[in-house]
Motif scaffolding. Structure first.
Motif, PDB file in Angstrom:
ATOM      1  N   GLY A  29     -29.233  14.930  28.900  1.00  0.00           N
ATOM      2  CA  GLY A  29     -28.892  14.857  30.313  1.00  0.00           C
ATOM      3  C   GLY A  29     -28.749  13.407  30.725  1.00  0.00           C
ATOM      4  O   GLY A  29     -28.212  12.583  29.989  1.00  0.00           O
ATOM      5  N   ILE A  30     -29.271  13.061  31.891  1.00  0.00           N
ATOM      6  CA  ILE A  30     -29.226  11.670  32.355  1.00  0.00           C
ATOM      7  C   ILE A  30     -30.431  10.892  31.823  1.00  0.00           C
ATOM      8  O   ILE A  30     -30.317   9.731  31.439  1.00  0.00           O
ATOM      9  N   LEU A  31     -31.576  11.539  31.773  1.00  0.00           N
ATOM     10  CA  LEU A  31     -32.844  10.894  31.450  1.00  0.00           C
ATOM     11  C   LEU A  31     -33.315  11.234  30.048  1.00  0.00           C
ATOM     12  O   LEU A  31     -32.876  12.210  29.445  1.00  0.00           O
ATOM     13  N   ASN A 140     -26.904  19.557  26.880  1.00  0.00           N
ATOM     14  CA  ASN A 140     -26.695  18.356  27.684  1.00  0.00           C
ATOM     15  C   ASN A 140     -26.097  18.651  29.055  1.00  0.00           C
ATOM     16  O   ASN A 140     -26.487  18.036  30.051  1.00  0.00           O
ATOM     17  N   GLY A 141     -25.135  19.571  29.134  1.00  0.00           N
ATOM     18  CA  GLY A 141     -24.542  19.886  30.431  1.00  0.00           C
ATOM     19  C   GLY A 141     -25.568  20.444  31.399  1.00  0.00           C
ATOM     20  O   GLY A 141     -25.629  20.023  32.569  1.00  0.00           O
ATOM     21  N   LEU A 142     -26.397  21.360  30.927  1.00  0.00           N
ATOM     22  CA  LEU A 142     -27.457  21.932  31.766  1.00  0.00           C
ATOM     23  C   LEU A 142     -28.426  20.857  32.228  1.00  0.00           C
ATOM     24  O   LEU A 142     -28.810  20.812  33.411  1.00  0.00           O
ATOM     25  N   GLU A 143     -28.823  19.961  31.300  1.00  0.00           N
ATOM     26  CA  GLU A 143     -29.797  18.928  31.654  1.00  0.00           C
ATOM     27  C   GLU A 143     -29.212  17.873  32.585  1.00  0.00           C
ATOM     28  O   GLU A 143     -29.925  17.307  33.420  1.00  0.00           O
ATOM     29  N   ILE A 144     -27.908  17.576  32.473  1.00  0.00           N
ATOM     30  CA  ILE A 144     -27.278  16.656  33.433  1.00  0.00           C
ATOM     31  C   ILE A 144     -27.398  17.231  34.847  1.00  0.00           C
ATOM     32  O   ILE A 144     -27.754  16.518  35.800  1.00  0.00           O
ATOM     33  N   LYS A 145     -27.125  18.522  34.983  1.00  0.00           N
ATOM     34  CA  LYS A 145     -27.193  19.152  36.309  1.00  0.00           C
ATOM     35  C   LYS A 145     -28.615  19.104  36.866  1.00  0.00           C
ATOM     36  O   LYS A 145     -28.826  18.810  38.046  1.00  0.00           O
ATOM     37  N   LYS A 146     -29.607  19.411  36.023  1.00  0.00           N
ATOM     38  CA  LYS A 146     -31.005  19.369  36.465  1.00  0.00           C
ATOM     39  C   LYS A 146     -31.425  17.949  36.838  1.00  0.00           C
ATOM     40  O   LYS A 146     -32.061  17.726  37.883  1.00  0.00           O
ATOM     41  N   ASP A 147     -31.077  16.980  35.993  1.00  0.00           N
ATOM     42  CA  ASP A 147     -31.445  15.587  36.260  1.00  0.00           C
ATOM     43  C   ASP A 147     -30.732  15.051  37.497  1.00  0.00           C
ATOM     44  O   ASP A 147     -31.309  14.266  38.266  1.00  0.00           O
ATOM     45  N   PHE A 148     -29.484  15.454  37.678  1.00  0.00           N
ATOM     46  CA  PHE A 148     -28.717  15.018  38.848  1.00  0.00           C
ATOM     47  C   PHE A 148     -29.438  15.431  40.125  1.00  0.00           C
ATOM     48  O   PHE A 148     -29.621  14.616  41.048  1.00  0.00           O
ATOM     49  N   GLY A 189     -18.911  20.276  37.389  1.00  0.00           N
ATOM     50  CA  GLY A 189     -20.253  19.733  37.222  1.00  0.00           C
ATOM     51  C   GLY A 189     -20.352  18.343  37.806  1.00  0.00           C
ATOM     52  O   GLY A 189     -19.341  17.656  38.010  1.00  0.00           O
ATOM     53  N   PRO A 190     -21.581  17.887  38.079  1.00  0.00           N
ATOM     54  CA  PRO A 190     -21.768  16.592  38.746  1.00  0.00           C
ATOM     55  C   PRO A 190     -21.454  15.403  37.852  1.00  0.00           C
ATOM     56  O   PRO A 190     -21.509  15.493  36.628  1.00  0.00           O
ATOM     57  N   ILE A 191     -21.166  14.294  38.498  1.00  0.00           N
ATOM     58  CA  ILE A 191     -20.949  13.011  37.815  1.00  0.00           C
ATOM     59  C   ILE A 191     -21.936  12.005  38.373  1.00  0.00           C
ATOM     60  O   ILE A 191     -22.020  11.814  39.593  1.00  0.00           O
ATOM     61  N   TYR A 192     -22.694  11.376  37.475  1.00  0.00           N
ATOM     62  CA  TYR A 192     -23.689  10.381  37.860  1.00  0.00           C
ATOM     63  C   TYR A 192     -23.278   9.039  37.267  1.00  0.00           C
ATOM     64  O   TYR A 192     -23.068   8.916  36.054  1.00  0.00           O
TER      65      TYR A 192
END
Length: 394
Positions: A29-31, A140-148, A189-192
């Motif tokens: 994800g992000i983190l 990774n896609g799921l975790e990006i959304k959660k971290d976002f 999906g989100p973009i950070y």
């Protein structure tokens, strides 16, 4: 309360990425997993991992301690179950220990083989566990959304230049971001965009996507969803559903898909990986614990590259290739599907990449990031070199 992220008996399934770090230092994800737990618990953490890694990743035991399996990514359900544990209680999923609460004496005596001594509570909700390297890009896609949601809740995004085109509204821009003449599609999906990151002109980005602090997208990059570019890393060309850890570079044309790159990796210009077999068959990956190729259950699976590994221009990676720590690849043709740690060569053959030569390169690369390649790092890599000797019988 002391929060201790521990590596369990399944750590070997995550080699070679786990050779150089605890599992909790994987970025998904992000983190990283440890950064997620710090935010969820609003607490500092320490590590229980392999002895040769403990100097870099220390362990601190207090009077009251919460042990959490470092392969588990947090969510609200898991957080609630862990927060409710009493001393001596263990949260489990079948035979896997998720979390355990112990006093100081119990923490010092903690042993994965003594689970029968604790009162077990079965966890029945779904969870995300990084059990194999391919889980990093798969989740990774799921975790990006959660971290976002975790990172941006209650905050206001900085703005982007009007030269950019934004589709949808799931974008968060940290301070210091530079971006011009690029497109950002957040409909899927989100973009950070992390602090001080740079998106050069002509990039096309689809979410979910994370560009971490001080990372760079090179001109004309084509980035598909479920992709993360870690802090201080550079990315270019075409990338799909891949995770690049910190301080690595895939800055040129070429394709990277369904892949994971560790830290301090470098991909030469016009290098490509295959992420699907010509016959659409299930992909197998080299498994260090069984010393054989393991079935992944995936049709799409590309490259797993460990820390300090590098490849020259025009390198071609077959579907399901694992490249070990500090391997250095060059030459024509496809290298083998498993490249042992500290290997030097390619399709024409390999020799051992000596520690001293590897250290010389690592020092030069670290200086470029204003980071010291210190004695602790050298001791870790020396230990890995010795651990993996049996694979280098060229």
């Amino acid at each position: 309360m002391g929060i201790i992220l521990f590596d369990d008996q399944f750590r070997a399934n995550l080699l070679p990425l786990a050779f150089t770090r605890p599992i909790s230092e994987f970025r998904v994800g992000i983190l990283t997993i440890s950064e997620k737990w710090k935010r969820y618990l609003n607490s500092e953490i320490s590590y229980l991992t392999e002895a040769y890694l403990q100097e870099k990743y220390p362990l601190f035991i207090g009077s009251d301690n919460l042990f959490i399996n470092s392969a588990f990514c947090p969510d609200q359900g898991l957080l609630s179950a862990i927060a409710g544990l009493k001393e001596g209680e263990a949260l489990v999923s079948d035979t896997i220990l998720i979390a355990l609460r112990l006093n100081e004496l119990g923490a010092k005596q903690f042993n994965l083989d003594s689970l029968s001594a604790y009162q077990k509570i079965e966890y029945l909700l779904p969870f995300v566990r990084i059990a194999f390297p391919e889980n990093i890009f798969s989740f990774n896609g799921l975790e990006i959304k959660k971290d976002f949601d975790l990172i941006t809740k209650g905050r206001i995004s900085a703005s982007l230049s009007s030269t950019n085109t934004i589709l949808g509204d799931q974008i968060f821009v940290e301070e210091g971001v530079e971006a011009e003449c690029s497109t950002f599609n957040t409909k899927l999906g989100p973009i950070y965009l992390g602090k001080d990151s740079v998106i050069m002109e002509g990039c096309h980005v689809r979410g979910p996507f994370a560009l971490c602090e001080s990372a760079i997208l090179k001109m004309g990059a084509k980035i598909y969803g479920m992709t993360t570019i870690g802090p201080h890393s550079k990315a270019g060309g075409e990338i799909n559903n891949s995770v690049i850890f910190a301080n690595s570079a895939k800055g040129h044309e070429g394709y990277l898909g369904n892949s994971v790159l560790g830290e301090w990796c470098n991909i030469g210009a016009d290098s490509n990986n295959s992420n699907m077999k010509n016959n659409y068959a299930e992909v197998r990956l080299w498994d260090y614990s069984s010393e054989s190729f393991r079935r992944t259950g995936l049709q799409f699976c590309g490259l797993i590259m460990a820390d300090h590994a590098k490849c020259a221009i025009n390198t071609m990676f077959n579907t399901g290739t694992v490249v070990g720590v500090s391997a250095n690849l060059f030459g024509s043709g496809f290298p083998r599907n498993f490249v042992p740690d500290f290997s030097w060569g390619g399709n024409q053959g390999f020799e051992i990449y000596s520690l001293m030569k590897m250290f010389e390169t690592a020092k030069k690369v670290s200086i470029r990031r204003n980071i010291e390649f210190n004695e602790v790092e050298q001791k870790i890599l020396t230990h890995i070199f010795e651990l993996t000797e049996k694979h280098r019988r060229f």
